[in-house]
Design a protein around this motif. Structure first.
Motif, PDB file in Angstrom:
ATOM      1  N   VAL A  19       6.894   9.317   5.793  1.00  0.00           N
ATOM      2  CA  VAL A  19       5.596   9.321   6.477  1.00  0.00           C
ATOM      3  C   VAL A  19       4.501   9.961   5.634  1.00  0.00           C
ATOM      4  CG1 VAL A  19       4.363  10.077   8.541  1.00  0.00           C
ATOM      5  CG2 VAL A  19       6.741   9.338   8.713  1.00  0.00           C
ATOM      6  N   LEU A  20       4.722  11.189   5.168  1.00  0.00           N
ATOM      7  CA  LEU A  20       3.652  11.917   4.484  1.00  0.00           C
ATOM      8  C   LEU A  20       3.398  11.426   3.063  1.00  0.00           C
ATOM      9  CD1 LEU A  20       4.189  15.608   5.641  1.00  0.00           C
ATOM     10  CD2 LEU A  20       2.777  13.817   6.659  1.00  0.00           C
ATOM     11  N   ARG A  21       4.475  11.175   2.312  1.00  0.00           N
ATOM     12  CA  ARG A  21       4.281  10.835   0.902  1.00  0.00           C
ATOM     13  C   ARG A  21       4.034   9.349   0.662  1.00  0.00           C
ATOM     14  NH1 ARG A  21       8.803  14.578   0.173  1.00  0.00           N
ATOM     15  NH2 ARG A  21       7.958  16.612  -0.409  1.00  0.00           N
ATOM     16  N   LYS A  22       4.632   8.484   1.479  1.00  0.00           N
ATOM     17  CA  LYS A  22       4.532   7.049   1.217  1.00  0.00           C
ATOM     18  C   LYS A  22       3.633   6.327   2.208  1.00  0.00           C
ATOM     19  CE  LYS A  22       7.102   6.859  -2.459  1.00  0.00           C
ATOM     20  NZ  LYS A  22       6.535   6.450  -3.760  1.00  0.00           N
ATOM     21  N   LEU A  23       4.002   6.306   3.483  1.00  0.00           N
ATOM     22  CA  LEU A  23       3.229   5.560   4.477  1.00  0.00           C
ATOM     23  C   LEU A  23       1.770   5.988   4.482  1.00  0.00           C
ATOM     24  CD1 LEU A  23       4.338   4.762   8.104  1.00  0.00           C
ATOM     25  CD2 LEU A  23       2.064   5.624   7.648  1.00  0.00           C
ATOM     26  N   ALA A  24       1.498   7.273   4.525  1.00  0.00           N
ATOM     27  CA  ALA A  24       0.123   7.769   4.637  1.00  0.00           C
ATOM     28  C   ALA A  24      -0.730   7.450   3.430  1.00  0.00           C
ATOM     29  CB  ALA A  24       0.141   9.275   4.879  1.00  0.00           C
ATOM     30  N   HIS A  25      -0.106   7.069   2.314  1.00  0.00           N
ATOM     31  CA  HIS A  25      -0.857   6.792   1.092  1.00  0.00           C
ATOM     32  C   HIS A  25      -0.724   5.330   0.649  1.00  0.00           C
ATOM     33  CE1 HIS A  25      -1.821  11.018   0.512  1.00  0.00           C
ATOM     34  NE2 HIS A  25      -0.566  11.290   0.825  1.00  0.00           N
ATOM     35  N   ALA A  26      -0.377   4.450   1.577  1.00  0.00           N
ATOM     36  CA  ALA A  26      -0.249   3.030   1.249  1.00  0.00           C
ATOM     37  C   ALA A  26      -1.589   2.470   0.768  1.00  0.00           C
ATOM     38  CB  ALA A  26       0.242   2.249   2.467  1.00  0.00           C
ATOM     39  N   ARG A  27      -1.522   1.515  -0.131  1.00  0.00           N
ATOM     40  CA  ARG A  27      -2.731   0.900  -0.686  1.00  0.00           C
ATOM     41  C   ARG A  27      -2.938  -0.533  -0.218  1.00  0.00           C
ATOM     42  NH1 ARG A  27      -2.464   2.793  -7.072  1.00  0.00           N
ATOM     43  NH2 ARG A  27      -2.542   5.063  -6.683  1.00  0.00           N
ATOM     44  N   GLU A  28      -1.852  -1.247   0.069  1.00  0.00           N
ATOM     45  CA  GLU A  28      -1.973  -2.661   0.405  1.00  0.00           C
ATOM     46  C   GLU A  28      -1.378  -3.011   1.763  1.00  0.00           C
ATOM     47  OE1 GLU A  28      -0.240  -4.907  -2.729  1.00  0.00           O
ATOM     48  OE2 GLU A  28      -1.609  -4.152  -4.274  1.00  0.00           O
ATOM     49  N   SER A  29      -0.162  -2.534   2.046  1.00  0.00           N
ATOM     50  CA  SER A  29       0.501  -2.959   3.280  1.00  0.00           C
ATOM     51  C   SER A  29       1.554  -1.953   3.709  1.00  0.00           C
ATOM     52  CB  SER A  29       1.153  -4.337   3.093  1.00  0.00           C
ATOM     53  OG  SER A  29       2.172  -4.278   2.108  1.00  0.00           O
ATOM     54  N   VAL A  30       1.801  -1.927   5.013  1.00  0.00           N
ATOM     55  CA  VAL A  30       2.915  -1.180   5.588  1.00  0.00           C
ATOM     56  C   VAL A  30       3.542  -2.048   6.663  1.00  0.00           C
ATOM     57  CG1 VAL A  30       3.679   0.875   6.823  1.00  0.00           C
ATOM     58  CG2 VAL A  30       1.780   1.054   5.198  1.00  0.00           C
ATOM     59  N   TRP A  31       4.822  -2.365   6.496  1.00  0.00           N
ATOM     60  CA  TRP A  31       5.590  -3.084   7.510  1.00  0.00           C
ATOM     61  C   TRP A  31       6.602  -2.118   8.097  1.00  0.00           C
ATOM     62  CZ3 TRP A  31       7.194  -8.645   5.550  1.00  0.00           C
ATOM     63  CH2 TRP A  31       6.033  -9.386   5.298  1.00  0.00           C
ATOM     64  N   MET A  32       6.587  -1.969   9.421  1.00  0.00           N
ATOM     65  CA  MET A  32       7.468  -1.039  10.111  1.00  0.00           C
ATOM     66  C   MET A  32       8.330  -1.783  11.119  1.00  0.00           C
ATOM     67  SD  MET A  32       4.422   1.746  10.816  1.00  0.00           S
ATOM     68  CE  MET A  32       3.252   0.374  11.052  1.00  0.00           C
ATOM     69  N   ALA A  33       9.616  -1.522  11.104  1.00  0.00           N
ATOM     70  CA  ALA A  33      10.546  -2.096  12.092  1.00  0.00           C
ATOM     71  C   ALA A  33      11.261  -0.944  12.774  1.00  0.00           C
ATOM     72  CB  ALA A  33      11.550  -3.018  11.411  1.00  0.00           C
ATOM     73  N   THR A  34      11.359  -1.019  14.095  1.00  0.00           N
ATOM     74  CA  THR A  34      11.956   0.063  14.861  1.00  0.00           C
ATOM     75  C   THR A  34      12.435  -0.459  16.200  1.00  0.00           C
ATOM     76  OG1 THR A  34      11.505   2.260  15.826  1.00  0.00           O
ATOM     77  CG2 THR A  34       9.693   0.692  15.802  1.00  0.00           C
ATOM     78  N   VAL A 106      10.771   0.861   6.859  1.00  0.00           N
ATOM     79  CA  VAL A 106       9.357   0.992   6.513  1.00  0.00           C
ATOM     80  C   VAL A 106       9.219   0.481   5.086  1.00  0.00           C
ATOM     81  CG1 VAL A 106       7.394   2.530   6.157  1.00  0.00           C
ATOM     82  CG2 VAL A 106       9.024   3.005   8.010  1.00  0.00           C
ATOM     83  N   VAL A 107       8.418  -0.567   4.924  1.00  0.00           N
ATOM     84  CA  VAL A 107       8.178  -1.153   3.601  1.00  0.00           C
ATOM     85  C   VAL A 107       6.727  -0.876   3.231  1.00  0.00           C
ATOM     86  CG1 VAL A 107       8.278  -3.222   2.170  1.00  0.00           C
ATOM     87  CG2 VAL A 107       9.840  -2.981   4.119  1.00  0.00           C
ATOM     88  N   VAL A 108       6.509  -0.195   2.129  1.00  0.00           N
ATOM     89  CA  VAL A 108       5.160   0.196   1.714  1.00  0.00           C
ATOM     90  C   VAL A 108       4.769  -0.577   0.460  1.00  0.00           C
ATOM     91  CG1 VAL A 108       3.696   2.098   0.938  1.00  0.00           C
ATOM     92  CG2 VAL A 108       5.415   2.491   2.723  1.00  0.00           C
ATOM     93  N   ASP A 109       3.654  -1.301   0.578  1.00  0.00           N
ATOM     94  CA  ASP A 109       3.077  -2.052  -0.543  1.00  0.00           C
ATOM     95  C   ASP A 109       4.042  -3.052  -1.164  1.00  0.00           C
ATOM     96  OD1 ASP A 109       0.711  -0.634  -0.203  1.00  0.00           O
ATOM     97  OD2 ASP A 109       1.267   0.909  -1.655  1.00  0.00           O
ATOM     98  N   GLY A 110       5.066  -3.453  -0.415  1.00  0.00           N
ATOM     99  CA  GLY A 110       6.042  -4.410  -0.921  1.00  0.00           C
ATOM    100  C   GLY A 110       6.819  -3.917  -2.120  1.00  0.00           C
ATOM    101  N   ALA A 111       6.778  -2.586  -2.364  1.00  0.00           N
ATOM    102  CA  ALA A 111       7.387  -2.057  -3.579  1.00  0.00           C
ATOM    103  C   ALA A 111       8.303  -0.876  -3.322  1.00  0.00           C
ATOM    104  CB  ALA A 111       6.291  -1.647  -4.564  1.00  0.00           C
ATOM    105  N   TRP A 112       8.413  -0.454  -2.084  1.00  0.00           N
ATOM    106  CA  TRP A 112       9.219   0.729  -1.735  1.00  0.00           C
ATOM    107  C   TRP A 112       9.692   0.533  -0.305  1.00  0.00           C
ATOM    108  CZ3 TRP A 112       8.984   4.266   2.183  1.00  0.00           C
ATOM    109  CH2 TRP A 112       9.641   5.497   2.018  1.00  0.00           C
ATOM    110  N   VAL A 113      10.932   0.941  -0.018  1.00  0.00           N
ATOM    111  CA  VAL A 113      11.463   0.719   1.328  1.00  0.00           C
ATOM    112  C   VAL A 113      12.299   1.908   1.778  1.00  0.00           C
ATOM    113  CG1 VAL A 113      13.548  -0.477   0.511  1.00  0.00           C
ATOM    114  CG2 VAL A 113      12.709  -0.909   2.834  1.00  0.00           C
TER     115      VAL A 113
END
Length: 208
Positions: A19-34, A106-113
């Motif tokens: 949440v703090l290091r990745k999601l909050a600093h996304a630049r292009e996209s965030v896909w969340m499944a829950t 949680v997929v951030v910017d299509g480059a980290w999951v």
């Protein structure tokens, strides 16, 4: 089976990293499944906490594309907070429901999951104290094939590719595709398949 470079996290480390290091600093996209969605809080500055939806609203204002795929109706506090943010209501945060969704990602910017057990709740990925939060495990990685397979599953559910053949349509609150015979339209070789990589492989060049 092949080795991947990943980090296994638990407890508050999941909140800190995902949440703090990745999601909050996304630049292009965030896909969340829950499976579950509840109002959860995020530390904005030392000792100050704000709803996750405030963070998402800020991302939407910067043009970050946000998608939330969930299985159950979000909690009443979450819905109230969402309705109070016109940018999110107007499409800044896209939401779709599927009662079969149980994977957490949680997929951030299509480059980290992130993949693991924690839902998008305070006791899961939120800022709960260590003495009350759930016992959760998950791993994070930049491995391209893991990201591709995760996004393929997400996209298959999101697009309704599995709706026509789903045997739980009777209990689905919002089927994405109408019922009826026939198969959903596909895109040839690029048709979405659950859990399969959609990365295109370059053909081998003929040796001369």
């Amino acid at each position: 089976m092949r080795p991947i470079d990943a980090e296994l996290l638990s407890g508050s480390a999941l909140y800190q990293e995902v949440v703090l290091r990745k999601l909050a600093h996304a630049r292009e996209s965030v896909w969340m499944a829950t499976a579950n969605v509840k109002a959860m809080y995020v530390e904005r500055s030392k000792g100050a906490f704000v709803p996750l939806l405030e963070v998402l609203d800020g991302l939407a204002a910067r043009g970050v594309a946000l998608r939330l795929l969930h299985a159950e109706l979000p909690s009443r506090p979450f819905r109230a907070a969402f309705d109070a943010r016109s940018r999110l209501v107007k499409g800044g945060l896209e939401l779709k429901v599927c009662p079969r969704v149980h994977f957490k990602a949680v997929v951030v910017d299509g480059a980290w999951v992130y993949l693991g057990s924690a839902n998008l709740t305070g006791a899961g990925l939120g800022a709960k104290g260590d003495d009350v939060r759930n016992f959760e495990l998950g791993f994070v990685t930049e491995d391209f094939d893991t990201i591709d397979r995760t996004t393929a599953l997400f996209d298959a559910v999101w697009s309704g590719a599995e709706c026509r053949g789903c045997r739980l349509r009777a209990v689905c609150p919002d089927p994405i595709l109408p019922s009826g015979g026939g198969q959903a339209k596909t895109r040839g070789r690029d048709a979405v398949r659950l859990g399969k990589s959609r990365r295109l492989r370059r053909p081998r060049e003929d040796s001369t």
